[in-house]
Design an enzyme around this catalytic site. Structure first.
Site, PDB file in Angstrom:
ATOM      1  N   ARG A 104      19.478  54.738 -17.636  1.00  0.00           N
ATOM      2  CA  ARG A 104      20.198  54.382 -16.406  1.00  0.00           C
ATOM      3  C   ARG A 104      19.433  55.015 -15.251  1.00  0.00           C
ATOM      4  O   ARG A 104      19.213  56.223 -15.231  1.00  0.00           O
ATOM      5  CB  ARG A 104      21.641  54.892 -16.464  1.00  0.00           C
ATOM      6  CG  ARG A 104      22.360  54.754 -15.152  1.00  0.00           C
ATOM      7  CD  ARG A 104      23.850  54.996 -15.245  1.00  0.00           C
ATOM      8  NE  ARG A 104      24.534  53.873 -15.868  1.00  0.00           N
ATOM      9  CZ  ARG A 104      25.844  53.655 -15.793  1.00  0.00           C
ATOM     10  NH1 ARG A 104      26.619  54.502 -15.118  1.00  0.00           N
ATOM     11  NH2 ARG A 104      26.391  52.606 -16.372  1.00  0.00           N
ATOM     12  N   HIS A 131      23.081  45.162 -14.443  1.00  0.00           N
ATOM     13  CA  HIS A 131      23.871  45.951 -15.398  1.00  0.00           C
ATOM     14  C   HIS A 131      24.190  45.047 -16.599  1.00  0.00           C
ATOM     15  O   HIS A 131      25.339  44.657 -16.826  1.00  0.00           O
ATOM     16  CB  HIS A 131      25.152  46.444 -14.716  1.00  0.00           C
ATOM     17  CG  HIS A 131      25.875  47.505 -15.477  1.00  0.00           C
ATOM     18  ND1 HIS A 131      25.396  48.058 -16.653  1.00  0.00           N
ATOM     19  CD2 HIS A 131      27.069  48.128 -15.244  1.00  0.00           C
ATOM     20  CE1 HIS A 131      26.250  48.973 -17.083  1.00  0.00           C
ATOM     21  NE2 HIS A 131      27.270  49.021 -16.262  1.00  0.00           N
ATOM     22  N   GLN A 134      27.064  45.735 -19.323  1.00  0.00           N
ATOM     23  CA  GLN A 134      28.449  45.483 -18.911  1.00  0.00           C
ATOM     24  C   GLN A 134      28.826  44.019 -19.110  1.00  0.00           C
ATOM     25  O   GLN A 134      29.944  43.690 -19.480  1.00  0.00           O
ATOM     26  CB  GLN A 134      28.635  45.880 -17.445  1.00  0.00           C
ATOM     27  CG  GLN A 134      30.061  45.703 -16.939  1.00  0.00           C
ATOM     28  CD  GLN A 134      31.065  46.607 -17.628  1.00  0.00           C
ATOM     29  OE1 GLN A 134      30.841  47.799 -17.759  1.00  0.00           O
ATOM     30  NE2 GLN A 134      32.179  46.051 -18.085  1.00  0.00           N
ATOM     31  N   ASP A 220      33.776  44.667  -7.840  1.00  0.00           N
ATOM     32  CA  ASP A 220      33.182  45.970  -8.164  1.00  0.00           C
ATOM     33  C   ASP A 220      33.294  46.819  -6.894  1.00  0.00           C
ATOM     34  O   ASP A 220      33.636  46.296  -5.817  1.00  0.00           O
ATOM     35  CB  ASP A 220      31.710  45.761  -8.579  1.00  0.00           C
ATOM     36  CG  ASP A 220      31.043  47.016  -9.115  1.00  0.00           C
ATOM     37  OD1 ASP A 220      31.746  48.014  -9.383  1.00  0.00           O
ATOM     38  OD2 ASP A 220      29.799  47.010  -9.255  1.00  0.00           O
ATOM     39  N   CYS A 260      34.336  46.227 -13.825  1.00  0.00           N
ATOM     40  CA  CYS A 260      33.520  47.014 -14.750  1.00  0.00           C
ATOM     41  C   CYS A 260      33.963  48.474 -14.794  1.00  0.00           C
ATOM     42  O   CYS A 260      33.716  49.169 -15.771  1.00  0.00           O
ATOM     43  CB  CYS A 260      32.045  46.904 -14.376  1.00  0.00           C
ATOM     44  SG  CYS A 260      31.633  47.604 -12.768  1.00  0.00           S
ATOM     45  N   ARG A 288      33.212  47.805 -24.295  1.00  0.00           N
ATOM     46  CA  ARG A 288      31.868  48.372 -24.135  1.00  0.00           C
ATOM     47  C   ARG A 288      31.389  48.978 -25.461  1.00  0.00           C
ATOM     48  O   ARG A 288      30.217  48.904 -25.802  1.00  0.00           O
ATOM     49  CB  ARG A 288      31.841  49.443 -23.023  1.00  0.00           C
ATOM     50  CG  ARG A 288      31.932  48.902 -21.601  1.00  0.00           C
ATOM     51  CD  ARG A 288      30.738  48.020 -21.210  1.00  0.00           C
ATOM     52  NE  ARG A 288      29.467  48.682 -21.381  1.00  0.00           N
ATOM     53  CZ  ARG A 288      28.877  49.463 -20.475  1.00  0.00           C
ATOM     54  NH1 ARG A 288      29.439  49.633 -19.290  1.00  0.00           N
ATOM     55  NH2 ARG A 288      27.710  50.037 -20.723  1.00  0.00           N
TER      56      ARG A 288
HETATM   57  N1  NVA Z   1      27.807  48.650  -9.094  1.00  0.00           N
HETATM   58  C1  NVA Z   1      28.226  49.901  -9.666  1.00  0.00           C
HETATM   59  C2  NVA Z   1      28.502  49.734 -11.128  1.00  0.00           C
HETATM   60  C3  NVA Z   1      28.980  50.976 -11.828  1.00  0.00           C
HETATM   61  C4  NVA Z   1      29.219  50.779 -13.288  1.00  0.00           C
HETATM   62  C5  NVA Z   1      27.144  50.937  -9.435  1.00  0.00           C
HETATM   63  O1  NVA Z   1      25.956  50.616  -9.579  1.00  0.00           O
HETATM   64  O2  NVA Z   1      27.471  52.064  -9.086  1.00  0.00           O
HETATM   65  N1   CP Z   2      31.030  50.290 -16.215  1.00  0.00           N
HETATM   66  C1   CP Z   2      30.194  51.325 -16.407  1.00  0.00           C
HETATM   67  O1   CP Z   2      28.999  51.156 -16.631  1.00  0.00           O
HETATM   68  O2   CP Z   2      30.797  52.527 -16.368  1.00  0.00           O
HETATM   69  P1   CP Z   2      30.060  53.936 -16.338  1.00  0.00           P
HETATM   70  O3   CP Z   2      29.378  54.063 -15.003  1.00  0.00           O
HETATM   71  O4   CP Z   2      31.186  54.930 -16.500  1.00  0.00           O
HETATM   72  O5   CP Z   2      29.079  53.997 -17.453  1.00  0.00           O
END
Ligand code: NVA
Ligand code: CP
Length: 303
Positions: A104, A131, A134, A220, A260, A288
């Site tokens: 990540r 992502h 997800q 989101d 998500c 998930r």
């Molecule tokens: N769009 C959000 C998704 C988190 C799972 C982010 O990138 O922070």
């Molecule tokens: N939806 C998701 O990816 O959650 P986290 O940021 O908690 O991993």
């Protein structure tokens, strides 16, 4: 078979996507019956997190455990990444010791570099642009509730044209559902993704037009990880993009709401929707785990 990566959804084809969803649903019932076969005996997953996570970390770590393997958590701060060891060197080292690498990060280029330099499959656990993990859980959830005839469905995306939105565009191409996107001016999804994979996308100026007649409504956070410094500005710009009862009432009566998570209640989503009969966000979050198990199984059996 050739090594496969999961940098974006476009790394898999339609049949593979549907196979992963089906496998995830199978894993869920096997897990509940305590009959999961430990196909990852002796296998290790390294998980590099340069950004926070709850669901992604817990789902992949638990997935490896349930499959009989092992997962190693590496944060940026506690690893040599903090001291400047680059991703390509890290990939060369880790892939000689583990069977899968998940990362990540804020940079899709780093995901690409990880893949180019790794001798084992890599997984994008979220980056600035996508992502994909997800979306496996989201599509599993839709399939469980509405069946897997995706080409009859309309999904409405409301809010920021962010990493999740881009992955929805990829999913709409692969599974052939209609995707209606409503975002404020200046917050559109990635242009390349839209141009290349957006043949089933309709951009709607007003959130109400996107939600009108939709089977699935999703949103989101307004400020993703890394965008928090724009929080105040975004709260103003996105104000009319909140998913609330008024907006949701324009969707089909039996429509479902997905997020998500984590959610910012009172911003992109109000409490009434999060806790309403429309909301399937907990099932989505729990999926998930099962979609991670199915993805691991897919990548390791392609390797
Ligand atoms: N769009 C959000 C998704 C988190 C799972 C982010 O990138 O922070
Ligand atoms: N939806 C998701 O990816 O959650 P986290 O940021 O908690 O991993």
């Amino acid at each position: 078979m050739a090594k496969r990566h999961f940098k974006t959804l476009i790394d898999i084809n339609t049949q593979e996507f549907k196979r992963i969803i089906k496998k995830a649903i199978d894993y869920k019932s096997q897990d509940r019956a305590n009959t999961v076969i430990k196909s990852c005996n002796n296998k290790t997953l390294a998980m590099i997190f340069k950004k926070n996570s709850t669901r992604t970390r817990v789902s992949f770590e638990t997935a490896m455990y349930k499959l009989g393997g092992h997962a190693i958590f590496l944060s940026e701060d506690s690893s040599q990444l903090k001291r400047g060891e680059n991703i390509s060197d890290t990939a060369k080292v880790l892939s000689g010791m583990v069977d899968l690498i998940m990362m990540r990060t804020n940079s899709h280029d780093e995901i690409k570099s990880l893949a180019e330099n790794s001798s084992v499959p890599i997984i994008n656990g979220l980056c600035n642009l996508f992502h994909p993990c997800q979306l496996l859980a989201d599509m599993q959830t839709i399939a469980e509730i509405k069946g897997d005839n995706f080409n009859d469905m309309t999904v409405a995306w409301i809010g920021d044209g962010n990493n999740m939105c881009n992955s929805y565009i990829n999913a709409s191409k692969l599974l052939n559902f209609k995707l209606k996107i409503s975002v404020p001016n200046g917050y559109e999804p990635d242009k390349y993704t839209l141009d290349k994979f957006g043949e089933n996308v309709e951009l709607c100026e007003i959130p109400g037009s996107a939600v009108d007649g939709a089977d699935v409504v999703t949103t989101d956070v307004w400020a993703s990880m890394g965008d928090e410094h724009e929080n105040d500005e975004r709260k103003k710009v996105f104000k009319s993009f909140q998913v609330n009862m008024n907006l949701m009432s324009k969707a089909k009566k039996e429509a479902i709401f997905l997020h998500c998570l984590p959610a910012h209640r009172g911003e992109e989503i109000d409490d009434a929707i999060m806790d309403s009969q429309y909301s399937v966000v907990w099932q989505q979050a729990h999926n998930r785990l099962y979609s991670s198990m199915a993805l691991i199984d897919f990548l390791l059996s392609s390797d």
